[in-house]
Design an enzyme around this catalytic site. Structure first.
Site, short mmCIF file in Angstrom:
data_model
loop_
_atom_site.label_atom_id
_atom_site.label_comp_id
_atom_site.label_asym_id
_atom_site.label_seq_id
_atom_site.Cartn_x
_atom_site.Cartn_y
_atom_site.Cartn_z
N CYS A 164 0.82 -1.23 0.00
CA CYS A 164 0.00 0.00 0.00
C CYS A 164 0.85 1.27 0.00
O CYS A 164 0.33 2.35 -0.30
CB CYS A 164 -0.92 0.02 1.20
SG CYS A 164 -2.21 -1.22 1.09
N1 COA Z 1 -21.03 -9.00 6.45
C1 COA Z 1 -21.57 -9.15 7.67
N2 COA Z 1 -20.86 -9.41 8.79
C2 COA Z 1 -19.56 -9.50 8.66
C3 COA Z 1 -18.90 -9.35 7.42
C4 COA Z 1 -19.69 -9.09 6.29
N3 COA Z 1 -19.14 -8.93 5.08
N4 COA Z 1 -17.58 -9.49 7.61
C5 COA Z 1 -17.38 -9.72 8.91
N5 COA Z 1 -18.58 -9.76 9.55
C6 COA Z 1 -18.82 -9.99 10.98
C7 COA Z 1 -17.67 -10.77 11.61
O1 COA Z 1 -17.81 -12.15 11.40
C8 COA Z 1 -17.79 -10.38 13.04
O2 COA Z 1 -18.81 -11.11 13.65
P1 COA Z 1 -18.69 -11.60 15.18
O3 COA Z 1 -18.64 -10.32 15.97
O4 COA Z 1 -19.93 -12.39 15.37
O5 COA Z 1 -17.43 -12.38 15.25
C9 COA Z 1 -18.24 -8.92 12.98
O6 COA Z 1 -18.84 -8.76 11.68
C10 COA Z 1 -17.09 -7.96 13.10
O7 COA Z 1 -16.04 -8.39 12.22
P2 COA Z 1 -14.62 -7.74 12.18
O8 COA Z 1 -13.78 -8.39 11.13
O9 COA Z 1 -14.08 -7.71 13.57
O10 COA Z 1 -15.05 -6.29 11.68
P3 COA Z 1 -14.34 -4.91 11.86
O11 COA Z 1 -15.28 -3.99 12.49
O12 COA Z 1 -12.98 -5.07 12.44
O13 COA Z 1 -14.15 -4.44 10.35
C11 COA Z 1 -12.43 -4.33 8.66
C12 COA Z 1 -13.41 -5.21 9.42
C13 COA Z 1 -11.61 -5.17 7.71
C14 COA Z 1 -13.24 -3.30 7.88
C15 COA Z 1 -11.52 -3.62 9.67
O14 COA Z 1 -10.92 -4.53 10.55
C16 COA Z 1 -10.46 -2.80 9.02
O15 COA Z 1 -10.69 -1.88 8.28
N6 COA Z 1 -9.22 -3.06 9.32
C17 COA Z 1 -8.16 -2.20 8.82
C18 COA Z 1 -7.29 -2.90 7.92
C19 COA Z 1 -7.45 -2.62 6.45
O16 COA Z 1 -8.33 -1.99 5.95
N7 COA Z 1 -6.52 -3.18 5.75
C20 COA Z 1 -6.51 -3.17 4.33
C21 COA Z 1 -5.14 -3.34 3.83
S1 COA Z 1 -4.19 -1.90 4.11
#
Ligand code: COA
Length: 381
Positions: A164
């Site tokens: 990135c």
């Molecule tokens: N639809 C519905 N629910 C979903 C889902 C989807 N597409 N994807 C995940 N979930 C669920 C998960 O299973 C989890 O359920 P649980 O609480 O029962 O275990 C819940 O939603 C939360 O998931 P989580 O992965 O912890 O979500 P989050 O709030 O951390 O958001 C990202 C996920 C990826 C958006 C976030 O972690 C993020 O932006 N990280 C930064 C890293 C990044 O963007 N990197 C890219 C490369 S630089």
């Protein structure tokens, strides 16, 4: 160094940028519909194994989750037909003959021509091409050298990959070469076909990425033909982490059992850990860079951040400015483009820089796998 005519030949400047945006769009609703059809099909096919507890059932995705967790509403892609086909779930791109341009070279050319037009330069003026991206479609010859040939540029060219942060690290490399005099007109291109390394069958990440290509021209400020941004300084930093990883590589066939379709051959991340670890890293990096340059938060007119996640950007903006930034101070493009890896901060810069006036200072900052952080402090000349 100044020439006989008093031109500043050692201060690098961004004299033009360009964005190539693919024609095809996938909205969150379309993405979720395809994923859910795939997941339901998988669950039906594996009903026995799921009931026996041997295979985990696929959970459904939702547009509401995607927009709340990331801020992403749609993404541009090179091919939507394969991604939206529940029996395929990846882009389908035509195989190319070796005599044809590489697809990354073709995207780069489109973005480069826009950047060259913005800087008032001809392709023949370019004497350095850096193809800086998260993936390269072949090992060698360098895509950058093919772009150099297709453009009709001179000098030399090379590929680089810092995931990135490829664009900002590329800008630092080019700026340093302009300062040293080893390059006079550098073109940095960031063709990102993120759709090809995204696992569209994984609901935790299937919404994250999109495709695009950005291009940036870096020249000595003294030869700039029009409005430009002087590069006051750059800072690059890295810190090893496995939390964003892709295990695909040229040693794959040498390792027994590694030729099959495996999850770790695409983008993988521990999203929560990335969130927690990268945010302080980036906030401190920017604060240190500004401090070393004697720029206070109040003097910063604009922040063009990496475009991965809206909450991440909101957090960094608040940390850096000490208050909630207004949308025009910290423009996001991720709602339209999703995460386009190294290209994101350059799309934001390209679309939201024209209104700055001479003396205005802004900061481009990317961050991601590695971990890597790159910042470019610019001033409108
Ligand atoms: N639809 C519905 N629910 C979903 C889902 C989807 N597409 N994807 C995940 N979930 C669920 C998960 O299973 C989890 O359920 P649980 O609480 O029962 O275990 C819940 O939603 C939360 O998931 P989580 O992965 O912890 O979500 P989050 O709030 O951390 O958001 C990202 C996920 C990826 C958006 C976030 O972690 C993020 O932006 N990280 C930064 C890293 C990044 O963007 N990197 C890219 C490369 S630089």
């Amino acid at each position: 160094m100044r020439t006989a005519r008093g031109k500043d030949m050692t201060t690098p400047a961004i004299t033009g940028t360009g964005v190539y945006t693919p024609k095809e769009i996938i909205t969150n609703d379309e993405l979720v519909a395809a994923f859910n059809t795939y997941a339901e099909g998988f669950n039906a096919e594996n009903a026995g194994a799921i009931a026996a507890g041997k295979v985990a059932a696929k959970e459904l995705s939702s547009s509401e989750f995607i927009v709340n967790a990331s801020g992403i509403k749609q993404r541009y892609v090179m091919d939507r037909s394969g991604v939206l086909d529940p029996d395929v779930m990846h882009p389908i791109l035509r195989a190319r003959d070796d005599a044809e341009p590489a697809i990354m070279a073709e995207m780069a050319l489109a973005a480069a021509n826009r950047a060259l037009a913005a800087s008032g330069r001809d392709p023949a003026d370019v004497d350095l091409v850096i193809c800086a991206a998260s993936n390269h479609e072949r090992a060698y010859p360098a895509i950058a050298i093919e772009i150099q040939k297709l453009l009709g540029a001179g000098g030399f060219a090379f590929d680089m990959n810092v995931a990135c942060s490829s664009a900002t690290f590329g800008i630092q490399a080019a700026a340093d070469m302009v300062r040293a005099g080893s390059a006079r007109c550098a073109l940095i291109v960031n063709p990102e076909i993120c759709s090809a390394h995204l696992e569209w069958r994984d609901r935790d990440c299937h919404f994250i990425f999109g495709d695009v290509c950005t291009a940036t021209i870096v020249e000595p400020a003294g030869v700039a033909k029009g409005a430009h941004f002087v590069i006051r300084s750059t800072r690059c930093a890295t810190q090893f982490s496995n939390n964003i990883r892709n295990n695909n590589g040229y040693l794959r066939r040498t390792r027994p059992g590694q030729m099959q379709d495996r999850r770790d051959m695409q983008f993988m991340q521990e999203g929560r850990k990335v969130f927690k670890e990268v945010l302080p890293l980036v906030s401190k990096h920017i604060a240190r860079h500004l401090d070393q340059e004697g720029v206070t938060a109040d003097q910063l007119k604009r922040l063009w951040l990496h475009q991965a996640n809206k909450s991440m950007n909101d957090f960094i903006g608040r940390k850096v400015l000490g208050r909630v930034p207004s949308p025009d101070e910290q423009p996001n493009i991720l709602q339209d483009y999703a995460n386009t890896s190294s290209a994101g901060s350059i799309i934001a810069f390209s679309k939201y820089c024209d209104d700055l006036i001479p003396g205005d200072t802004g900061l481009i900052c990317s961050f991601g796998a590695g971990y890597s952080v790159g910042s470019v402090l610019v001033e409108r000349a």
